[in-house]
Scaffold this active site. Structure first.
Site, mmCIF file in Angstrom:
data_model
loop_
_atom_site.group_PDB
_atom_site.id
_atom_site.type_symbol
_atom_site.label_atom_id
_atom_site.label_comp_id
_atom_site.label_asym_id
_atom_site.label_seq_id
_atom_site.Cartn_x
_atom_site.Cartn_y
_atom_site.Cartn_z
ATOM 1 N N CYS A 55 0.841 -1.201 0.000
ATOM 2 C CA CYS A 55 0.000 0.000 0.000
ATOM 3 C C CYS A 55 0.875 1.249 0.000
ATOM 4 C CB CYS A 55 -0.896 -0.010 1.240
ATOM 5 S SG CYS A 55 -1.891 1.483 1.412
ATOM 6 N N CYS A 127 -8.329 -4.968 -10.003
ATOM 7 C CA CYS A 127 -7.936 -3.867 -10.879
ATOM 8 C C CYS A 127 -7.509 -2.711 -9.970
ATOM 9 C CB CYS A 127 -9.149 -3.493 -11.736
ATOM 10 S SG CYS A 127 -8.833 -2.209 -12.935
HETATM 11 FE FE FE Z 1 -2.703 1.124 3.558
#
Ligand code: FE
Length: 139
Positions: A55, A127
């Site tokens: 992330c 996606c």
């Molecule tokens: Fe995160």
């Protein structure tokens, strides 16, 4: 690492103002405002080295290069998550569509959507916005 995560996930920003300070404008628009980057624009779209996609907001491990495939859609695409506990799936009815949103379970950042037209064995196509990801190459 390519696109170093904004935080380590251990002391996450508590307000949107704090997120604005640590994310780029593009990352903020995607992660915090459910934005979508233009297709074929992402830095990690064609990344094909072995490693882990994390992330961009908090560094949580999200996808392995083992599951990345070329969907021809213009966004990085994966057939599975690295660890189901690291993402949350949410029903998304915005823009007149019925979709499943993929969210980072650690920081709540919007990553993209998952569809049921992916390759076997999962049949899933995650996606994901390149700008929502960092890439940690295997050493
Ligand atoms: Fe995160």
């Amino acid at each position: 690492m390519s696109n170093e995560p904004a935080t380590t996930g251990e002391s996450l920003p508590e307000t949107e103002e704090e997120w604005r300070d640590v994310l780029t404008d593009e990352e903020y628009e995607i992660l915090r405002e459910q934005g979508t980057e233009p297709k074929f624009s992402g830095e990690l779209l064609d990344e094909d080295d072995d490693g882990t996609f994390v992330c961009a907001g908090c560094g949580t491990e999200l996808f392995s290069s083992d599951t990345k495939f070329d969907s021809k859609t213009g966004w990085p695409s994966f057939s599975d998550v690295a660890d189901g506990a690291n993402v949350e799936l949410r029903r998304d009815t915005s823009h007149g569509m019925e979709r499943t949103e993929v969210v980072c379970a650690t920081c709540g950042g919007h990553l993209g959507h998952v569809f049921d037209d992916g390759p076997e064995p999962t049949g899933k196509r995650y996606c994901i916005n390149s700008a929502a990801l960092g890439f940690d190459e295997d050493s």
